[in-house]
Design a protein around this motif. Structure first.
Motif, short mmCIF file in Angstrom:
data_model
loop_
_atom_site.label_atom_id
_atom_site.label_comp_id
_atom_site.label_asym_id
_atom_site.label_seq_id
_atom_site.Cartn_x
_atom_site.Cartn_y
_atom_site.Cartn_z
N TYR A 55 -25.32 -2.05 -3.79
CA TYR A 55 -25.47 -1.74 -2.37
C TYR A 55 -24.30 -2.21 -1.49
N GLY A 56 -23.32 -2.86 -2.08
CA GLY A 56 -22.18 -3.32 -1.32
C GLY A 56 -22.35 -4.73 -0.80
N LYS A 57 -21.25 -5.28 -0.21
CA LYS A 57 -21.27 -6.65 0.27
C LYS A 57 -22.29 -6.90 1.38
N SER A 58 -22.64 -5.88 2.10
CA SER A 58 -23.62 -6.02 3.19
C SER A 58 -25.00 -5.55 2.73
N TRP A 59 -25.34 -5.83 1.49
CA TRP A 59 -26.61 -5.36 0.93
C TRP A 59 -27.85 -5.76 1.73
N PRO A 60 -27.87 -6.92 2.42
CA PRO A 60 -29.09 -7.24 3.18
C PRO A 60 -29.38 -6.23 4.30
N TRP A 61 -28.35 -5.48 4.74
CA TRP A 61 -28.53 -4.50 5.82
C TRP A 61 -28.52 -3.07 5.30
N SER A 62 -28.54 -2.91 3.98
CA SER A 62 -28.55 -1.57 3.39
C SER A 62 -29.92 -0.92 3.57
N ALA A 63 -29.96 0.23 4.23
CA ALA A 63 -31.23 0.93 4.43
C ALA A 63 -31.82 1.36 3.10
N ARG A 80 -40.41 -7.47 4.51
CA ARG A 80 -40.49 -8.29 5.72
C ARG A 80 -39.74 -9.61 5.54
N ASP A 81 -39.76 -10.12 4.32
CA ASP A 81 -39.00 -11.34 4.03
C ASP A 81 -37.52 -11.10 4.28
N LEU A 82 -37.00 -9.98 3.80
CA LEU A 82 -35.59 -9.63 4.01
C LEU A 82 -35.29 -9.45 5.50
N GLN A 83 -36.16 -8.73 6.19
CA GLN A 83 -35.93 -8.48 7.62
C GLN A 83 -35.88 -9.78 8.41
N ALA A 85 -35.13 -12.82 7.15
CA ALA A 85 -34.01 -13.66 6.72
C ALA A 85 -32.68 -13.22 7.33
N ARG A 86 -32.52 -11.93 7.56
CA ARG A 86 -31.22 -11.43 8.05
C ARG A 86 -31.16 -11.37 9.58
N LYS A 87 -32.27 -11.64 10.24
CA LYS A 87 -32.39 -11.39 11.67
C LYS A 87 -31.30 -12.07 12.48
N TYR A 88 -31.00 -13.31 12.17
CA TYR A 88 -30.03 -14.06 12.98
C TYR A 88 -28.75 -14.37 12.20
N GLU A 89 -28.55 -13.69 11.09
CA GLU A 89 -27.38 -13.96 10.26
C GLU A 89 -26.40 -12.79 10.30
N GLU A 90 -25.17 -13.06 9.91
CA GLU A 90 -24.12 -12.04 9.98
C GLU A 90 -23.45 -11.76 8.65
N SER A 91 -23.84 -12.49 7.59
CA SER A 91 -23.24 -12.26 6.28
C SER A 91 -24.28 -12.43 5.19
N ALA A 92 -24.05 -11.78 4.06
CA ALA A 92 -24.97 -11.90 2.93
C ALA A 92 -25.07 -13.35 2.46
N LYS A 94 -25.06 -16.00 4.15
CA LYS A 94 -25.98 -16.75 5.01
C LYS A 94 -27.43 -16.30 4.81
N VAL A 95 -27.61 -15.05 4.44
CA VAL A 95 -28.97 -14.53 4.23
C VAL A 95 -29.58 -15.07 2.94
N ILE A 96 -28.75 -15.20 1.90
CA ILE A 96 -29.25 -15.58 0.57
C ILE A 96 -30.13 -16.84 0.61
N PRO A 97 -29.69 -17.96 1.20
CA PRO A 97 -30.54 -19.15 1.19
C PRO A 97 -31.77 -19.07 2.10
N GLU A 98 -31.80 -18.06 2.98
CA GLU A 98 -32.95 -17.90 3.86
C GLU A 98 -34.11 -17.17 3.18
N LEU A 99 -33.82 -16.49 2.09
CA LEU A 99 -34.85 -15.75 1.37
C LEU A 99 -35.64 -16.70 0.47
N THR A 100 -36.92 -16.44 0.32
CA THR A 100 -37.79 -17.32 -0.43
C THR A 100 -37.61 -17.14 -1.94
#
Length: 223
Positions: A55-63, A80-83, A85-92, A94-100
């Motif tokens: 999905y590319g480097k920005s996979w957390p925002w891939s539709a 919903r977990d992904l949504q 985790a990425r809400k206040y982050e700008e890079s994958a 930063k999102v990775i450790p926010e996911l359960t």
């Protein structure tokens, strides 16, 4: 203390056996946190590696990736977990450790086989045992992660773990790390203290048919 008193075979108020078992349970729980820490980081990095390839480097925002995640109305929702985790982050990164932890485990379900695991399982987890189909090997990882996740949750909630086969729990943790990197797994093993504590487990009462569940699942210490 009831579970500890039963397991330790306490028969008198001044018997310290339950407190000894309680103290050991707390100590071994703490010692297992470091291996659990390494295991979670290694597994989530392996999954993120595969996700970036698809999905590319920005996979957390891939539709497309978001649509691939289940979103049940009741219970845990990876989408919903992904949504969240990425809400206040700008890079994958930063999102990775926010996911359960369960998010990463749920990535090892059959819905991701065709796009994710058929092309990438052996690349991101090169140490995975040979034999069986991709689906079978992926399912084995899911089952191992389920065991590790349950251990992690009991420790996080300060629950008794003396009734578990902790040597097998540790082996699963080490194996999962080794699937990604044998050198990391060896480093983990050299720097952990859990195995020594597991072998120093205090006495637990012998198992009988009439024993309550807390005792039936307690291993008798092998002298």
């Amino acid at each position: 203390m009831g579970s500890y008193e039963i397991a330790a075979g306490v028969v008198a108020d001044d018997d310290p056996a339950a407190l000894v078992l309680y103290a050991w349970n707390a100590e071994v729980s703490g010692a297992l946190l470091a291996p659990l820490h390494v295991c979670e980081v290694v597994i989530r990095n392996a999954v993120a590696d595969a996700l970036e390839a698809v999905y590319g480097k920005s996979w957390p925002w891939s539709a497309s990736f978001e649509r691939s995640l289940p979103d049940p109305p009741v219970g845990y929702s990876p989408r919903r977990d992904l949504q969240g985790a990425r809400k206040y982050e700008e890079s994958a990164g930063k999102v990775i450790p926010e996911l359960t932890f369960v998010f990463w485990q749920k990535m090892f379900t059959g819905r991701h086989d065709a796009r994710l695991w058929a092309p990438h399982l052996k690349r991101v987890l090169p140490g995975i045992p040979i034999g069986g189909t991709i689906a079978e090997r992926r399912h084995a990882i899911y089952s191992d992660l389920e065991q590790v996740r349950k251990l992690r949750n009991r420790i996080a909630h300060h629950e008794p773990i003396f009734g578990r086969t902790l040597s097998d729990d540790y082996r699963k943790i080490r194996d999962l790390v080794a699937y990604r990197c044998a050198i990391t797994a060896e480093w983990l093993h050299r720097n952990q203290t859990a195995t020594k504590l597991i072998h120093r487990k205090p006495y637990c009462a012998p198992v009988t048919v009439s024993d309550p569940p807390a005792v039936r699942h307690c291993e008798t210490l092998k002298q």
